[in-house]
Design a protein around this motif. Structure first.
Motif, PDB file in Angstrom:
ATOM      1  N   VAL A 204     -48.917 108.243  22.427  1.00 18.96           N
ATOM      2  CA  VAL A 204     -50.189 108.950  22.588  1.00 18.96           C
ATOM      3  C   VAL A 204     -51.281 108.201  21.845  1.00 18.96           C
ATOM      4  O   VAL A 204     -52.370 107.977  22.364  1.00 18.96           O
ATOM      5  CB  VAL A 204     -50.093 110.401  22.043  1.00 18.96           C
ATOM      6  N   VAL A 205     -50.973 107.783  20.623  1.00 17.25           N
ATOM      7  CA  VAL A 205     -51.965 107.085  19.807  1.00 17.25           C
ATOM      8  C   VAL A 205     -52.388 105.778  20.480  1.00 17.25           C
ATOM      9  O   VAL A 205     -53.578 105.479  20.591  1.00 17.25           O
ATOM     10  CB  VAL A 205     -51.398 106.810  18.398  1.00 17.25           C
TER      11      VAL A 205
ATOM     12  N   ALA B 231     -54.580 106.405  23.464  1.00 17.68           N
ATOM     13  CA  ALA B 231     -55.925 106.782  23.056  1.00 17.68           C
ATOM     14  C   ALA B 231     -56.702 105.572  22.560  1.00 17.68           C
ATOM     15  O   ALA B 231     -57.886 105.429  22.846  1.00 17.68           O
ATOM     16  CB  ALA B 231     -55.859 107.850  21.965  1.00 17.68           C
ATOM     17  N   ASN B 232     -56.008 104.681  21.834  1.00 18.53           N
ATOM     18  CA  ASN B 232     -56.665 103.458  21.364  1.00 18.53           C
ATOM     19  C   ASN B 232     -57.149 102.612  22.518  1.00 18.53           C
ATOM     20  O   ASN B 232     -58.182 101.960  22.442  1.00 18.53           O
ATOM     21  CB  ASN B 232     -55.695 102.644  20.517  1.00 18.53           C
TER      22      ASN B 232
ATOM     23  N   ALA C 187     -44.900 110.222  20.025  1.00 18.82           N
ATOM     24  CA  ALA C 187     -46.208 110.427  19.413  1.00 18.82           C
ATOM     25  C   ALA C 187     -46.988 109.119  19.345  1.00 18.82           C
ATOM     26  O   ALA C 187     -48.195 109.094  19.593  1.00 18.82           O
ATOM     27  CB  ALA C 187     -46.037 111.017  18.024  1.00 18.82           C
ATOM     28  N   ASP C 188     -46.277 108.042  19.051  1.00 16.05           N
ATOM     29  CA  ASP C 188     -46.953 106.745  18.936  1.00 16.05           C
ATOM     30  C   ASP C 188     -47.585 106.331  20.261  1.00 16.05           C
ATOM     31  O   ASP C 188     -48.655 105.724  20.295  1.00 16.05           O
ATOM     32  CB  ASP C 188     -45.959 105.671  18.489  1.00 16.05           C
TER      33      ASP C 188
ATOM     34  N   ARG D 175     -58.092 103.691  25.362  1.00 12.89           N
ATOM     35  CA  ARG D 175     -58.936 104.496  26.252  1.00 12.89           C
ATOM     36  C   ARG D 175     -58.220 104.830  27.554  1.00 12.89           C
ATOM     37  O   ARG D 175     -58.788 104.794  28.619  1.00 12.89           O
ATOM     38  CB  ARG D 175     -60.246 103.769  26.578  1.00 12.89           C
ATOM     39  N   LYS D 176     -56.960 105.112  27.454  1.00  9.14           N
ATOM     40  CA  LYS D 176     -56.164 105.443  28.649  1.00  9.14           C
ATOM     41  C   LYS D 176     -55.711 106.892  28.553  1.00  9.14           C
ATOM     42  O   LYS D 176     -55.644 107.468  27.480  1.00  9.14           O
ATOM     43  CB  LYS D 176     -54.932 104.541  28.733  1.00  9.14           C
ATOM     44  N   ASP D 177     -55.384 107.476  29.713  1.00 11.07           N
ATOM     45  CA  ASP D 177     -54.809 108.822  29.704  1.00 11.07           C
ATOM     46  C   ASP D 177     -53.433 108.746  29.079  1.00 11.07           C
ATOM     47  O   ASP D 177     -52.601 107.985  29.556  1.00 11.07           O
ATOM     48  CB  ASP D 177     -54.573 109.352  31.127  1.00 11.07           C
ATOM     49  N   PRO D 178     -53.145 109.538  28.087  1.00  8.13           N
ATOM     50  CA  PRO D 178     -51.770 109.582  27.602  1.00  8.13           C
ATOM     51  C   PRO D 178     -50.905 110.341  28.616  1.00  8.13           C
ATOM     52  O   PRO D 178     -51.373 111.292  29.239  1.00  8.13           O
ATOM     53  CB  PRO D 178     -51.865 110.374  26.298  1.00  8.13           C
TER      54      PRO D 178
END
Lengths: 725, 383
Positions: free
Chosen positions: B35-36, B39-40, B32-33, B42-45
């Motif tokens: 993904v965060v 997103a921070n 989960a981290d 600005r990349k595709d998770p």
């Protein structure tokens, strides 16, 4: 020998007789040809010869009859052999001219009248304005009136033009025009008289200063002569203004007051049916191919449909040309040789044909082993034949092609845009080409994406449309309101909305209206729709014998899959596509006398194919681009859909702020689907300047279907089609 | 969230996680981290999921098991074809985390219902069928290299055992010699936390594994395990993970040899292959499940002649069978074994297959009294 000429040029009567005449009447059949020739003003020098041939044939027949003991002798048969008038022939064989059934009779009559009017206006350099009125007089009788603003017809000529078959100006020249024969309108009049007994009524005015002439004419089928019924065989004059108008009314006809023009009124046995092969379709298609005309059409139900002109310029006047040597057959060549008085071969070749210089003429003579200075009269059949073969063997420049007037790409686009709904339009005019010595030119135009109109309707508009319509059923409402929507698609919409076929649109309950709206927006009406083909020859729509036509054949044999349309093998491509193909030529090769299908000459098919490919390529680019935009849009949708789920799942695992993460993911999504974003901003207007991203080349029109006036037909009565952008 | 189907497992809901659970929870949080942080930035998770395909497994001749390679598949959120799968992966992650946090476990179907709901704003479900959820669970297993049990998930019980052994299951003593006609249902989780063996309480000398319940019934009714002092198991066809893990533990911890009696068809061969070397799909678990020493007792393609069976028991091969047999023959672990090659070739030339039940045509107890004892006595098996 000279009989070859009428046979060739007047393919209508000659070939028709050949088919119809029983073997016993062969002599009579031969007579028919010279009779036709009689109609032409110039004398046919071959008539005697033909007669001589007949005699010898008769002798032979008599000889065989004696030896075998026939039922009739040559002499007894001879007593029954007599002239057949053209009009008699066509009265019996009216299907040859397109009067096979009441429905087609109505169309043919209108078609001939409108074609004549357009030809007359264009030749006189007048922007045509045409009024068409169909009126039902009893169950199976209709009265049609066609008026133009043309130059009018001088008094003396009116009865001949409308009351005599094979009388006209277009037959003896090689020039691009709608009519070719000079049979049409008089045959229509004849049909009318035969089926209803009512005469043809003509009003014509050539100048505002002179009174209009009014004639009531019947054709004398026995003699192929007009019979004037009113004014003691002289017709009557109708004064300008009030008094004249009253007179006109008295005669039960209409006249839209014009300084000059002609109106013809024919009452005939007919049947008015909408749909494929109908008058409506013919006028609709005529308006597309002739963007310079204005058309006012009143149908039997009193609905008025107006087609405003999209172009204020007449097409350039077509030039008359001499025949090209390649297109001349042996018989015709022999006849021409016999006609040419006091000319040497070289002179003859270089003055009677196009593209034959004295040098070329000399070359032909050398190949044919004929002296270049020999006089034409002295040449016999063998020499003519040698000349004919020499012509085919000699290299001669193709005929001048400036005698052809294409519609032009710009006007094609305008015409199509005005009448056919769509979002993408492309047109291509091919350079002129030649088949059998006849110059011709192919034009192709295409409209794509026209069927989505139902999806662009919102609640208010639907309410309005339902209010305006006079349709009795929902299906009728859908089909008549949304241009390009077929009954199949309408049925699918109704099924999706679970509405009954017989429900009246006005009696729909609010809930049902909502269901109808939902269905209209969700049903993919383009599904299962096949390409609509509009065929034209010299700007005249061809409505029948689609399968036999070179145009249709070429379309089905072209691979449309590479242009983004689906197509089953050898079938019509599928999708919301309208395509129009126009062939302009000084002599359009029809497969039959009724002018319904183009013959498949390889040269013509090749040009059609190249034209189709030219617009096809542009369509392919557009479809692919649209698909890309759509895909990006879809991507955006899909991502949006899942982002919230992902954000809440992640926040449940590690306790991060859900909305914060969602917003951040949203930013990433926007960046990833930037393309779709750009499109979204542009919504509501033109999607994109074509030149900016994709280079479609010239003559492409892209519109937003939502704002396209032609997509939705408003109301029961006239709403003029909006002017082009 | 959708309704929850929680099953009580004798595990007290503790605030303090067991070390094993803590490790799993940490891995889930790590997922989960990432993904965060993506997103921070600005990349595709994305997640890198080890590929569970034939191309990414290899046979280790030394360990004699199938092992998973290093190839991975990238699963991105911003990819049209993967977005939904990505979302599902995250849902499964959060579901497992919740189970661990609450100290509960659920069935695969339970998790499916726990995560199944309609996505906001559209008429689309997160999952439509359990199968969709199950594959994602397997993905998460390989992704975190945590097995299903560690994610607090279990499958339906399948397979049964009887025999001269006594052990404890969740603290209850199970005497497999007193299981009546039904036998002990092998649970899907047989890890040491649940099932505890005691070497002293095992009198069995070997394990006999049969393919189907019906055959197993025959052996049980004839008290085969009593006469021959063994453990009798079946796996309802392709043995589930619980059965395989049980066999593995019995074999390794209690040093019991394993013999298999399976149908003489490509499917039987494959079942043997899975027991012996591990499966392609679960190659990451081969280490814990494969039993390279397992022996193939029967049925053999020579049994038709050897046991003088009647023509009526033949089942002719179909195209799929022939194709499958050729594939099996080419598996690296069969390829270099002449006896296996002859076996498969013989079956292909027979052009028929034989089920274990076909031996009943000789005599009802032929298989238990004659066939298996003879094979064991003569040590006539394939390896």
């Amino acid at each position: 020998m000279a009989t070859r000429k009428p046979i060739k040029k007047r393919s209508v009567p000659a070939t028709a007789t050949k088919k119809k005449a029983p073997p016993a009447a062969s002599a009579a059949k031969r007579k028919a040809a010279p009779k036709v020739a009689e109609v032409s003003p110039e004398e046919s020098p071959g008539a005697d010869e033909a007669a001589a041939e007949d005699d010898s044939a008769g002798d032979e027949a008599a000889a065989t009859a004696k030896s075998t003991g026939r039922r009739a002798t040559a002499q007894s048969m001879a007593s029954k052999q007599r002239d057949i008038s053209v009009s008699e022939f066509f009265a019996k064989n009216r299907h040859l001219l397109g009067f096979d059934n009441p429905r087609k009779a109505l169309l043919t009559t209108i078609k001939e009248a409108v074609d004549n009017s357009l030809d007359a206006c264009e030749e006189a350099g007048i922007l045509p304005e045409i009024w068409v009125h169909i009126e039902q007089t009893s169950t199976d009788r209709y009265k049609i009136g066609v008026q133009d603003n043309g130059p009018g017809i001088v008094k003396k000529q009116i009865p001949l033009i409308f009351g005599k078959l094979l009388y006209g100006s277009k037959f003896h020249r090689l020039r691009q025009s709608r009519g070719q024969q000079g049979i049409g309108i008089s045959a229509a009049g004849m049909y009318g008289v035969q089926t209803t007994g009512k005469p043809v009524k003509i009003i014509s005015r050539i100048s505002p200063k002179k009174p209009a002439h009014y004639y009531e004419i019947q054709i004398d089928t026995k003699r192929n002569e007009p019979k004037i019924l009113n004014g003691a065989g002289e017709g009557v004059d109708i004064a300008y203004g009030e008094k004249g108008a009253k007179d006109i009314e008295k005669h039960g006809i209409e006249w839209v007051d014009q300084p000059h023009g002609t109106r013809v009124t024919i009452e005939l046995e007919a049947k008015y049916i909408r749909g494929r092969g109908s008058v409506d379709e013919y006028l609709h298609q005529t308006a597309i191919a002739n963007p310079h005309i204005t058309l006012h059409y009143t149908d039997p139900e009193g609905n008025v449909r107006e087609y405003q002109r999209a172009a204020d310029k007449l097409p350039p006047e077509p030039k008359e040309i001499l025949p090209h040597p390649y297109g001349v057959e042996l018989g015709r060549l022999a006849a021409m040789l016999a006609e040419a008085e006091g000319m040497s071969i070289t002179q003859f070749l270089s003055t009677k044909f196009s593209r034959v210089s004295p040098a070329v003429a000399k070359k032909i003579c050398t190949t044919a082993k004929v002296s270049p200075r020999a006089m034409t009269r002295k040449l016999g059949r063998p020499e003519a034949e040698a000349l004919y073969h020499a012509i085919q063997a000699t290299k001669i420049a193709p005929p001048a092609t400036d005698c052809i007037c294409p519609i032009g790409e710009e006007l094609l686009l305008k015409g199509l845009y005005q009448v056919v709904p769509g979002e993408f339009y492309a047109a291509a005019t091919r350079p002129p080409s030649v088949y059998r010595g006849n110059p011709f030119q192919i034009e192709v135009a295409l409209a794509y994406g026209g069927a989505a109109a139902t999806q662009n309707v919102d609640k208010d508009l639907l309410e309005d449309l339902i209010e305006e319509t006079d349709a009795r059923t929902i299906r009728q409402f859908l089909v008549s309101t949304f241009n390009g929507l077929g009954t199949d698609a309408a049925d699918r919409i109704m099924k999706a909305a679970s509405l009954g076929t017989r429900q009246a649109p006005k009696q729909l309950k609010p809930k049902e209206r909502q269901r109808l709206l939902d269905a209209m927006q969700n049903v993919n009406v383009a599904e299962g729709q096949t390409m609509e083909v509009m065929r034209y020859a010299n700007r005249v729509p061809l409505q029948f014998q689609q399968a036999a036509c070179a145009i249709t054949q070429t379309i089905t044999s072209t691979n449309w899959r590479s242009y983004g349309l689906s197509q089953s093998r050898g079938g019509m491509p599928k999708g919301p596509v309208y395509i129009m193909v126009h062939i302009a030529s000084v002599w359009v090769p029809f497969t039959s006398e009724s002018k319904e299908a183009i013959a498949s000459y390889p040269e013509i098919q090749k040009e059609i194919r190249l034209g189709l490919q030219a617009v096809g390529r542009k369509l392919g680019m557009y479809v692919r681009k649209r698909m890309r935009v759509k895909q990006q849009g879809d991507r955006r949708d899909i991502f949006m859909r899942y982002l919230k789920e992902v954000a809440s799942a992640v926040s449940e695992v590690n306790g991060v702020d859900r909305d914060g993460l969602y917003n951040q993911l949203l930013t990433v999504a926007k960046r990833v689907t930037a393309d779709a974003d750009m499109k979204l901003d542009d919504r509501g207007r033109k999607i994109k300047e074509p030149s900016e991203e994709t280079d479609f080349g010239e003559n492409v029109l892209i519109v937003d279907p939502k704002t396209h006036a032609a997509a939705i037909k408003r109301g029961p009565a006239a709403v003029a089609v909006a002017e082009g952008e | 969230m959708a309704k929850k189907k929680l099953t009580t497992v004798a595990k007290a809901p503790k605030v303090k996680l067991s070390p094993r659970d803590a490790k799993t929870a940490e891995r889930l949080t790590g997922l989960a981290d990432r993904v965060v942080s993506a997103a921070n930035n600005r990349k595709d998770p994305y997640v890198e999921i080890p590929s569970r395909t034939l191309a990414n497994v290899h046979y280790s001749p030394r360990k004699k098991i199938i092992e998973m390679g290093n190839a991975t598949n990238r699963r991105q959120l911003f990819d049209l074809s993967q977005a939904k799968a990505y979302m599902r992966t995250m849902l499964v992650t959060s579901g497992c985390k919740k189970l661990i946090d609450q100290g509960k476990s659920t069935s695969l179907r339970g998790l499916f219902y726990m995560l199944k709901h309609t996505i906001e704003g559209v008429k689309e479900n997160t999952f439509d069928e359990q199968g969709e959820c199950d594959t994602i669970i397997e993905d998460v297993e390989v992704l975190l290299s945590s097995i299903r049990e560690e994610l607090h998930l279990y499958a339906e019980n399948r397979g049964a055992m009887v025999g001269a052994i006594t052990f404890t299951d969740k603290g209850d003593e199970i005497n497999c010699a007193k299981m009546g006609s039904g036998g002990y249902a092998i649970p899907s989780i047989v890890e040491p936390e649940v099932v505890v063996f005691d070497k002293a309480k095992c009198k069995a000398k070997f394990i006999l594994h049969v393919e189907k319940g019906t055959v197993w019934q025959r052996f049980n009714e004839d008290r085969f395990w009593e006469k021959h002092n063994c453990i009798l198991t079946h796996g309802s066809g392709q043995p589930p993970r619980g059965v395989r893990r049980m066999l593995h533990r019995l074999h390794n911890e209690l040093e019991l040899p394993l013999y298999c009696v399976l149908d003489n068809d490509p499917w039987g061969y494959y079942i043997y292959s899975v027991i012996k070397q591990g499966s392609i799909n679960l190659a990451f678990e081969s280490q814990r499940m494969a039993i390279p020493e397992a022996k193939y007792l029967g049925l053999r393609s020579i049994d038709f002649e050897r046991c003088q069976l009647s023509d009526s028991v033949k089942i002719s091969l179909n195209d799929t069978d022939r194709k499958r047999a050729k594939q099996v023959a080419q598996y690296p672990w069969f390829e270099k074994k002449p006896k296996w090659q002859t076996e498969i070739k013989k079956m292909l030339s027979n052009d028929f297959k034989l089920e274990v039940e076909s031996l009943i045509s000789k005599d009802i107890s032929y298989v238990t009294e004659e066939y298996v004892p003879t094979r064991l006595r003569e040590q006539d098996w394939l390896d």
